[in-house]
Design a protein around this motif. Structure first.
Motif, short mmCIF file in Angstrom:
data_model
loop_
_atom_site.label_atom_id
_atom_site.label_comp_id
_atom_site.label_asym_id
_atom_site.label_seq_id
_atom_site.Cartn_x
_atom_site.Cartn_y
_atom_site.Cartn_z
N ILE A 143 36.19 -10.41 28.11
CA ILE A 143 37.20 -10.85 27.14
C ILE A 143 37.69 -12.25 27.50
N ARG A 146 35.14 -14.96 26.78
CA ARG A 146 35.00 -15.25 25.34
C ARG A 146 36.21 -16.02 24.81
N VAL A 147 37.40 -15.70 25.31
CA VAL A 147 38.60 -16.43 24.89
C VAL A 147 38.47 -17.90 25.26
N THR A 151 36.42 -17.52 20.51
CA THR A 151 35.94 -16.29 19.89
C THR A 151 36.84 -15.87 18.74
N ARG A 153 38.06 -12.25 16.30
CA ARG A 153 38.57 -10.91 16.62
C ARG A 153 37.51 -10.03 17.24
N LEU A 156 36.98 -10.33 20.91
CA LEU A 156 38.04 -9.77 21.76
C LEU A 156 37.82 -8.29 22.06
N GLY A 158 35.33 -7.20 23.52
CA GLY A 158 34.68 -7.14 24.83
C GLY A 158 33.52 -6.17 24.83
N LEU A 225 45.01 -7.96 28.91
CA LEU A 225 43.77 -8.25 28.17
C LEU A 225 43.14 -6.98 27.62
N LEU A 228 45.17 -5.79 24.64
CA LEU A 228 44.83 -6.61 23.48
C LEU A 228 43.52 -6.14 22.86
N SER A 229 42.53 -5.89 23.71
CA SER A 229 41.21 -5.47 23.24
C SER A 229 41.29 -4.13 22.52
N ILE A 232 43.01 -4.47 19.12
CA ILE A 232 42.07 -5.07 18.18
C ILE A 232 41.04 -4.06 17.72
N GLU A 236 39.91 -3.43 14.04
CA GLU A 236 38.52 -3.77 13.69
C GLU A 236 37.83 -2.63 12.97
#
Length: 465
Positions: A143, A146-147, A151, A153, A156, A158, A225, A228-229, A232, A236
């Motif tokens: 993650i 990529r941030v 990146t 959504r 994120l 991962g 992190l 957050l993932s 999302i 998603e």
């Protein structure tokens, strides 16, 4: 001790059950590196093998980067698998040499080779799952990487617990938990000394960047992190469902596998949805499902509204405009030539057609008068075998039924308003004298049935789509 071991094992079971990673009678290939993660993965899968009736095998890949260490790791893997009565595959590849040849980084080359190996072994031995040792720390590093690189959504998210037949049962475990578990259970493992080399991107993030972030910004940066993932991930799921519903209305395929997107419906969609549609569709052309970056996606969106008629993309892909659709395909025309034999069925893989050929007496034949058909009837006596099916050539001409003289096939199709992008999907049928059928459009004058016809050649194209 007992409680801590049970908590760690419970996380393993939780991942398997929550994400349906295993099914009864699965044949599982374990990616074994001799390190703590994969060693624990193999051990825990072996422990539950009877519950799921698993057939376990393992593979160790020697990248020939650390030659002496690799010998020790290979021996460790052999001994471990023998002790557990698990079959081991050992694969060797000079990744540094391959990296130079392909002009790619060593990390990327090694990763691509590993997944290629997993696929080849799965195809050969029928493995239904490939188990990988990625854990919570790997998810954090992915993650963060990529941030930093940039990146959207989806980036994120991962590493996911399941993708196709790849599973990651250590999804919820931290590296610290893995090491503690192995130490408490007195299970040996190898330590990869190259993990301390911060010249590699992953190692730099793990060894230098994350400690600095913990120290100066957030002691719980990993949890932040991962939270957050996971947040999302739920969103998603909803957005993916919306995208798929829209795709069903916008998306279609040509006979030869080109992807068609309705331009009017695309333009009526919001930008975020168009971007997701492009990512979804273009990932179908990637062997590992890899998605194009945002700059490329935005370039495609600009093309949608521009006056341009064609756009080249990475991976030898091409997008063209044809009437009311965007046409996505590999930047290479279809080309084939196949023999056509009476009373034999021919499969044209490139166009997903099955072709049947018969000769019948005129008395037993029902004459079908159809223009622009995939069923053709011809006077057999006017044709000279051998027969063949092939793609259209640049200089090809034929004499369409009812026309005096011949005409270039390209000009004929232009008159019919058939876009050039689709012409490599239109086959012609030939005999010794040349073309006698432009399939789906018209037959030649010389092959037509008349009052003197005694035998009829029937050719039928059926779609496999």
């Amino acid at each position: 001790y007992y409680i801590r071991v049970m908590i760690i094992e419970d996380k393993f079971h939780q991942a398997i059950e929550k994400y349906s990673l295993l099914r009864q009678n699965d044949s599982v290939l374990v990616a074994l590196s001799a390190g703590p993660d994969s060693t624990m993965l193999l051990y825990l899968l072996h422990k539950i093998r009877n519950k799921y009736k698993l057939k376990l095998s393992a593979v160790y890949i020697n990248h020939q980067i650390r030659k002496e260490a690799a010998k020790e790791e290979a021996m460790f893997c052999r001994n471990l698998c023998e002790s557990l009565n698990i079959k081991l595959h050992i694969i060797e590849k000079d990744i540094p040499k391959l990296s130079k040849k392909l002009k790619k980084g060593i990390e990327e080359t090694g990763r691509d080779f590993r997944y290629q190996t997993f696929k080849e072994l799965s195809d050969k031995s029928g493995f239904t799952k490939v188990a990988l040792g990625h854990h919570a720390d790997d998810r954090v590093e992915t993650i963060l990487f990529r941030v930093i690189r940039g990146t959207g959504r989806q980036g994120l998210l991962g590493i996911q617990p399941k993708r196709g037949n790849y599973i990651r049962p250590l999804y919820f475990m931290t590296k610290d938990e893995i090491i503690r578990y192995l130490n408490r259970k007195k299970i040996d493992y190898c330590t990869d000394q190259s993990n301390s080399d911060s010249r590699y991107t992953r190692n730099y993030i793990r060894n230098e960047l994350l400690p600095e972030l913990r120290k100066k910004l957030n002691p719980a940066v990993e949890s932040s992190l991962l939270n957050l993932s996971e947040t999302i991930a739920e969103e998603e799921k909803y957005l993916t469902e919306l995208t798929e519903k829209k795709l069903k209305k916008i998306y279609s395929e040509s006979q030869g596998g080109k992807i068609l997107l309705n331009t009017e419906m695309l333009k009526k969609s919001d930008l975020w949805l168009r971007r997701r549609i492009f990512r979804n569709v273009l990932s179908k052309f990637s062997e590992n499902g890899q998605q194009l970056n945002k700059d490329t996606i935005d370039m495609i969106d600009d093309f949608l509204y521009s006056a341009k008629t064609a756009l080249s993309l990475p991976g030898r892909l091409m997008i063209r405009k044809a009437e009311d659709v965007l046409v996505l395909s590999h930047n290479k025309k279809l080309s084939f030539q196949k023999k056509l034999v009476v009373d034999k069925v021919l499969r044209i893989k490139q166009l997903r057609y099955v072709v049947s050929v018969e000769v019948k007496n005129i008395t037993e034949t029902e004459l079908v008068k159809k223009r622009q058909s995939f069923f053709g009837q011809f006077d057999y006596s006017k044709l000279t075998p051998p027969f063949a099916i092939r793609t259209i050539g640049v200089a090809d001409r034929f004499s369409p039924l009812g026309l005096n003289g011949s005409k270039k096939i390209g000009d004929y199709l232009t008159d019919k308003k058939i876009a050039p992008v689709f012409r490599d999907e239109i086959p012609v049928v030939t005999d010794k004298k040349g073309i006698f059928w432009l399939v789906g459009f018209e037959i030649e004058n010389r092959a037509k049935i008349d009052k003197h016809t005694k035998e009829v050649l029937e050719i039928e194209f059926k779609s496999e789509k």
